[in-house]
Design a protein around this motif. Sequence first.
Motif, PDB file in Angstrom:
ATOM      1  N   HIS A  45       8.906   4.884  -1.806  1.00 30.63           N
ATOM      2  CA  HIS A  45       7.533   5.216  -1.425  1.00 30.63           C
ATOM      3  C   HIS A  45       6.822   5.942  -2.567  1.00 30.63           C
ATOM      4  N   SER A  46       7.535   6.855  -3.213  1.00 28.11           N
ATOM      5  CA  SER A  46       6.945   7.582  -4.349  1.00 28.11           C
ATOM      6  C   SER A  46       6.589   6.621  -5.474  1.00 28.11           C
ATOM      7  N   TYR A  47       7.462   5.648  -5.718  1.00 32.29           N
ATOM      8  CA  TYR A  47       7.201   4.658  -6.769  1.00 32.29           C
ATOM      9  C   TYR A  47       5.903   3.895  -6.470  1.00 32.29           C
ATOM     10  N   VAL A  48       5.767   3.426  -5.236  1.00 34.22           N
ATOM     11  CA  VAL A  48       4.571   2.672  -4.858  1.00 34.22           C
ATOM     12  C   VAL A  48       3.321   3.533  -5.029  1.00 34.22           C
ATOM     13  N   GLU A  49       3.380   4.767  -4.539  1.00 35.31           N
ATOM     14  CA  GLU A  49       2.213   5.650  -4.609  1.00 35.31           C
ATOM     15  C   GLU A  49       1.826   5.990  -6.046  1.00 35.31           C
ATOM     16  N   GLU A  50       2.814   6.128  -6.917  1.00 32.04           N
ATOM     17  CA  GLU A  50       2.537   6.448  -8.318  1.00 32.04           C
ATOM     18  C   GLU A  50       1.997   5.252  -9.095  1.00 32.04           C
ATOM     19  N   ASN A  51       2.461   4.066  -8.739  1.00 30.35           N
ATOM     20  CA  ASN A  51       2.130   2.887  -9.552  1.00 30.35           C
ATOM     21  C   ASN A  51       0.958   2.065  -9.051  1.00 30.35           C
ATOM     22  N   ILE A  52       0.563   2.227  -7.797  1.00 30.83           N
ATOM     23  CA  ILE A  52      -0.600   1.487  -7.305  1.00 30.83           C
ATOM     24  C   ILE A  52      -1.864   1.820  -8.113  1.00 30.83           C
ATOM     25  N   PRO A  53      -2.172   3.099  -8.384  1.00 29.83           N
ATOM     26  CA  PRO A  53      -3.376   3.378  -9.194  1.00 29.83           C
ATOM     27  C   PRO A  53      -3.311   2.732 -10.578  1.00 29.83           C
ATOM     28  N   LEU A  54      -2.117   2.708 -11.164  1.00 25.12           N
ATOM     29  CA  LEU A  54      -1.939   2.102 -12.481  1.00 25.12           C
ATOM     30  C   LEU A  54      -2.189   0.596 -12.418  1.00 25.12           C
ATOM     31  N   LEU A  55      -1.639  -0.067 -11.400  1.00 21.04           N
ATOM     32  CA  LEU A  55      -1.848  -1.509 -11.248  1.00 21.04           C
ATOM     33  C   LEU A  55      -3.321  -1.833 -11.017  1.00 21.04           C
ATOM     34  N   LEU A  56      -3.986  -1.011 -10.235  1.00 24.57           N
ATOM     35  CA  LEU A  56      -5.420  -1.236  -9.983  1.00 24.57           C
ATOM     36  C   LEU A  56      -6.223  -1.097 -11.273  1.00 24.57           C
ATOM     37  N   GLN A  57      -5.886  -0.097 -12.081  1.00 23.92           N
ATOM     38  CA  GLN A  57      -6.576   0.083 -13.374  1.00 23.92           C
ATOM     39  C   GLN A  57      -6.333  -1.107 -14.289  1.00 23.92           C
ATOM     40  N   TYR A  58      -5.067  -1.490 -14.401  1.00 22.88           N
ATOM     41  CA  TYR A  58      -4.723  -2.632 -15.260  1.00 22.88           C
ATOM     42  C   TYR A  58      -5.445  -3.899 -14.803  1.00 22.88           C
ATOM     43  N   SER A  59      -5.411  -4.165 -13.493  1.00 22.14           N
ATOM     44  CA  SER A  59      -5.985  -5.415 -12.981  1.00 22.14           C
ATOM     45  C   SER A  59      -7.489  -5.474 -13.236  1.00 22.14           C
TER      46      SER A  59
END
Length: 240
Positions: A86-100
Amino acid sequence: MENLQAKTVAEMVTENIKTAHIFKKYGIDFCCGGGISLEKACEKYKVDYNLLSQDLLNVDQDTSKATNYNRWELDFLTDHIINVHHSYVEENIPLLLQYSERVAQVHGGHYYELLEIKDLVKQVAGELSAHLKKEELILFPFVKKMVQAKKENKELPAANFGTVDNPIKMMEIEHEDAGELLRRISELSSSYTPPQGACNTYRAFYAKLEEFEQDLHQHVHLENNILFPKALKLEKELRS
Protein backbone atom coordinates in the motif's frame (compact mmCIF):
# COMPACT_ATOMS: atom_id res chain seq x y z
CA MET A 1 32.55 7.56 -4.19
CA GLU A 2 34.77 10.04 -6.07
CA ASN A 3 34.00 8.34 -9.39
CA LEU A 4 30.29 8.58 -8.65
CA GLN A 5 30.67 12.26 -7.75
CA ALA A 6 32.27 13.02 -11.12
CA LYS A 7 29.53 11.35 -13.17
CA THR A 8 26.83 13.48 -14.71
CA VAL A 9 23.18 13.00 -13.87
CA ALA A 10 22.47 12.05 -17.49
CA GLU A 11 25.24 9.42 -17.47
CA MET A 12 23.80 7.83 -14.34
CA VAL A 13 20.32 7.61 -15.84
CA THR A 14 21.66 6.30 -19.16
CA GLU A 15 23.59 3.54 -17.38
CA ASN A 16 20.67 2.63 -15.12
CA ILE A 17 17.18 3.98 -15.81
CA LYS A 18 16.12 3.19 -12.22
CA THR A 19 18.26 6.10 -10.99
CA ALA A 20 15.80 8.46 -12.71
CA HIS A 21 13.32 7.81 -9.92
CA ILE A 22 15.94 8.78 -7.33
CA PHE A 23 16.67 12.06 -9.10
CA LYS A 24 12.93 12.70 -9.43
CA LYS A 25 12.55 12.13 -5.68
CA TYR A 26 15.13 14.86 -4.95
CA GLY A 27 13.76 17.25 -7.58
CA ILE A 28 16.84 16.99 -9.81
CA ASP A 29 16.31 17.48 -13.55
CA PHE A 30 17.73 14.36 -15.19
CA CYS A 31 16.36 14.99 -18.66
CA CYS A 32 17.10 18.41 -20.17
CA GLY A 33 19.41 19.55 -17.38
CA GLY A 34 21.22 16.27 -16.83
CA GLY A 35 24.59 17.32 -18.23
CA ILE A 36 26.01 18.39 -14.87
CA SER A 37 27.92 16.30 -12.33
CA LEU A 38 26.23 14.88 -9.24
CA GLU A 39 28.24 17.30 -7.14
CA LYS A 40 27.05 20.30 -9.18
CA ALA A 41 23.47 18.97 -9.18
CA CYS A 42 23.49 18.75 -5.39
CA GLU A 43 24.73 22.33 -5.17
CA LYS A 44 22.17 23.59 -7.69
CA TYR A 45 19.16 21.82 -6.16
CA LYS A 46 20.36 22.09 -2.53
CA VAL A 47 20.44 18.33 -2.00
CA ASP A 48 22.54 16.47 0.57
CA TYR A 49 25.09 14.59 -1.55
CA ASN A 50 25.53 11.83 1.05
CA LEU A 51 21.81 11.03 1.04
CA LEU A 52 21.59 11.14 -2.76
CA SER A 53 24.67 8.97 -3.31
CA GLN A 54 23.48 6.39 -0.78
CA ASP A 55 20.15 6.05 -2.59
CA LEU A 56 21.93 5.78 -5.94
CA LEU A 57 24.29 3.10 -4.65
CA ASN A 58 21.35 1.10 -3.25
CA VAL A 59 19.10 1.42 -6.29
CA ASP A 60 19.80 -2.13 -7.46
CA GLN A 61 20.12 -3.73 -4.05
CA ASP A 62 18.01 -6.88 -3.97
CA THR A 63 16.36 -7.12 -0.60
CA SER A 64 14.04 -9.93 -1.59
CA LYS A 65 14.17 -13.17 0.34
CA ALA A 66 12.59 -16.54 -0.09
CA THR A 67 9.85 -15.63 2.38
CA ASN A 68 7.17 -18.15 3.22
CA TYR A 69 4.23 -15.77 3.55
CA ASN A 70 1.93 -18.75 3.94
CA ARG A 71 3.26 -19.27 7.48
CA TRP A 72 2.57 -15.75 8.65
CA GLU A 73 -0.27 -14.87 11.02
CA LEU A 74 -3.01 -13.03 9.13
CA ASP A 75 -2.75 -9.86 11.23
CA PHE A 76 0.99 -9.71 10.53
CA LEU A 77 0.35 -10.32 6.82
CA THR A 78 -2.16 -7.45 6.63
CA ASP A 79 0.38 -5.11 8.26
CA HIS A 80 3.02 -6.25 5.76
CA ILE A 81 0.69 -5.59 2.82
CA ILE A 82 -0.08 -2.08 4.12
CA ASN A 83 3.50 -1.18 5.01
CA VAL A 84 5.06 -2.57 1.83
CA HIS A 85 2.53 -2.64 -1.00
CA HIS A 86 0.00 0.00 0.00
CA SER A 87 2.85 2.38 0.83
CA TYR A 88 4.46 1.63 -2.53
CA VAL A 89 1.25 2.46 -4.41
CA GLU A 90 0.70 5.67 -2.44
CA GLU A 91 4.28 6.84 -2.98
CA ASN A 92 4.43 6.03 -6.68
CA ILE A 93 1.01 7.10 -7.95
CA PRO A 94 1.94 10.84 -7.85
CA LEU A 95 5.16 10.04 -9.71
CA LEU A 96 3.33 8.05 -12.40
CA LEU A 97 0.78 10.84 -12.82
CA GLN A 98 3.59 13.40 -13.26
CA TYR A 99 5.43 11.22 -15.75
CA SER A 100 2.29 10.43 -17.76
CA GLU A 101 1.30 14.10 -18.02
CA ARG A 102 4.79 15.22 -19.00
CA VAL A 103 5.47 12.48 -21.54
CA ALA A 104 2.03 12.81 -23.15
CA GLN A 105 2.45 16.59 -23.36
CA VAL A 106 5.87 16.41 -25.02
CA HIS A 107 5.56 13.25 -27.14
CA GLY A 108 1.81 12.62 -27.50
CA GLY A 109 1.74 14.36 -30.87
CA HIS A 110 3.96 11.65 -32.36
CA TYR A 111 3.07 8.67 -30.17
CA TYR A 112 -0.72 8.76 -29.82
CA GLU A 113 -0.78 5.77 -27.47
CA LEU A 114 0.66 8.03 -24.76
CA LEU A 115 -2.62 9.94 -24.58
CA GLU A 116 -4.56 6.75 -23.83
CA ILE A 117 -1.86 5.60 -21.41
CA LYS A 118 -2.16 8.89 -19.54
CA ASP A 119 -5.93 8.38 -19.16
CA LEU A 120 -5.43 4.77 -18.04
CA VAL A 121 -2.86 5.82 -15.43
CA LYS A 122 -5.37 8.32 -14.01
CA GLN A 123 -7.98 5.57 -13.88
CA VAL A 124 -5.62 3.14 -12.15
CA ALA A 125 -4.62 5.84 -9.65
CA GLY A 126 -8.21 6.64 -8.75
CA GLU A 127 -9.36 3.05 -8.46
CA LEU A 128 -6.40 1.84 -6.42
CA SER A 129 -6.54 4.79 -4.02
CA ALA A 130 -10.16 3.97 -3.17
CA HIS A 131 -9.40 0.25 -3.08
CA LEU A 132 -6.60 0.59 -0.52
CA LYS A 133 -8.84 2.59 1.82
CA LYS A 134 -11.54 -0.08 1.73
CA GLU A 135 -9.00 -2.70 2.72
CA GLU A 136 -7.43 -0.57 5.45
CA LEU A 137 -10.71 0.66 6.96
CA ILE A 138 -13.05 -2.30 6.49
CA LEU A 139 -11.56 -5.64 5.53
CA PHE A 140 -8.18 -5.71 7.28
CA PRO A 141 -9.49 -4.54 10.69
CA PHE A 142 -12.06 -7.34 10.59
CA VAL A 143 -9.36 -9.87 9.74
CA LYS A 144 -7.47 -8.66 12.81
CA LYS A 145 -10.61 -9.04 14.93
CA MET A 146 -10.91 -12.65 13.77
CA VAL A 147 -7.28 -13.38 14.64
CA GLN A 148 -7.78 -11.81 18.07
CA ALA A 149 -11.02 -13.75 18.67
CA LYS A 150 -9.27 -17.01 17.91
CA LYS A 151 -6.32 -16.20 20.17
CA GLU A 152 -8.60 -15.27 23.07
CA ASN A 153 -11.13 -18.02 22.34
CA LYS A 154 -13.92 -15.44 22.11
CA GLU A 155 -17.01 -15.19 19.98
CA LEU A 156 -16.59 -13.20 16.80
CA PRO A 157 -18.79 -10.06 16.75
CA ALA A 158 -21.17 -9.58 13.85
CA ALA A 159 -19.99 -7.44 10.94
CA ASN A 160 -22.18 -4.87 9.16
CA PHE A 161 -21.19 -6.42 5.83
CA GLY A 162 -22.39 -9.88 6.85
CA THR A 163 -19.80 -12.49 6.00
CA VAL A 164 -16.20 -11.62 5.19
CA ASP A 165 -16.83 -13.22 1.80
CA ASN A 166 -18.68 -10.05 0.70
CA PRO A 167 -15.81 -7.52 0.96
CA ILE A 168 -13.39 -10.18 -0.29
CA LYS A 169 -15.41 -10.68 -3.47
CA MET A 170 -15.45 -6.92 -4.01
CA MET A 171 -11.67 -6.69 -3.52
CA GLU A 172 -11.09 -9.54 -5.99
CA ILE A 173 -13.21 -7.80 -8.63
CA GLU A 174 -11.26 -4.58 -8.10
CA HIS A 175 -7.96 -6.48 -8.35
CA GLU A 176 -9.07 -7.83 -11.71
CA ASP A 177 -10.12 -4.36 -12.89
CA ALA A 178 -6.76 -2.83 -11.94
CA GLY A 179 -4.90 -5.73 -13.53
CA GLU A 180 -6.86 -5.28 -16.76
CA LEU A 181 -5.98 -1.58 -16.90
CA LEU A 182 -2.29 -2.36 -16.48
CA ARG A 183 -2.49 -5.12 -19.10
CA ARG A 184 -3.89 -2.54 -21.52
CA ILE A 185 -1.07 -0.12 -20.65
CA SER A 186 1.45 -2.91 -21.25
CA GLU A 187 -0.06 -3.61 -24.67
CA LEU A 188 -0.07 0.05 -25.68
CA SER A 189 3.54 0.49 -24.55
CA SER A 190 4.78 -2.71 -26.26
CA SER A 191 5.53 -4.26 -22.86
CA TYR A 192 7.00 -0.99 -21.56
CA THR A 193 9.46 -0.63 -24.44
CA PRO A 194 10.17 3.03 -25.24
CA PRO A 195 10.86 3.99 -28.87
CA GLN A 196 14.44 4.24 -30.05
CA GLY A 197 15.99 7.53 -29.03
CA ALA A 198 13.37 8.21 -26.33
CA CYS A 199 14.35 10.82 -23.76
CA ASN A 200 15.19 9.87 -20.21
CA THR A 201 11.79 10.95 -18.86
CA TYR A 202 10.03 8.73 -21.41
CA ARG A 203 12.25 5.80 -20.47
CA ALA A 204 11.85 6.43 -16.75
CA PHE A 205 8.07 6.52 -17.13
CA TYR A 206 7.94 3.11 -18.82
CA ALA A 207 10.42 1.62 -16.34
CA LYS A 208 8.31 2.85 -13.43
CA LEU A 209 5.12 1.49 -15.02
CA GLU A 210 6.72 -1.93 -15.36
CA GLU A 211 7.92 -1.85 -11.74
CA PHE A 212 4.43 -0.77 -10.62
CA GLU A 213 2.81 -3.69 -12.42
CA GLN A 214 5.28 -6.16 -10.89
CA ASP A 215 4.56 -4.84 -7.40
CA LEU A 216 0.82 -5.09 -8.01
CA HIS A 217 1.20 -8.73 -9.08
CA GLN A 218 2.95 -9.55 -5.79
CA HIS A 219 0.41 -7.49 -3.84
CA VAL A 220 -2.57 -9.27 -5.40
CA HIS A 221 -0.92 -12.67 -5.00
CA LEU A 222 -0.57 -12.16 -1.24
CA GLU A 223 -4.23 -11.22 -0.94
CA ASN A 224 -6.02 -13.44 -3.46
CA ASN A 225 -3.97 -16.58 -2.85
CA ILE A 226 -3.04 -16.38 0.83
CA LEU A 227 -4.90 -13.76 2.89
CA PHE A 228 -8.41 -14.13 1.46
CA PRO A 229 -8.69 -17.96 1.49
CA LYS A 230 -7.30 -18.09 5.03
CA ALA A 231 -9.66 -15.32 6.20
CA LEU A 232 -12.65 -17.24 4.81
CA LYS A 233 -11.46 -20.42 6.51
CA LEU A 234 -10.90 -18.64 9.82
CA GLU A 235 -14.34 -17.05 9.78
CA LYS A 236 -15.97 -20.41 9.08
CA GLU A 237 -14.02 -21.93 11.97
CA LEU A 238 -15.04 -19.14 14.36
CA ARG A 239 -18.70 -19.18 13.31
CA SER A 240 -19.10 -22.95 13.64
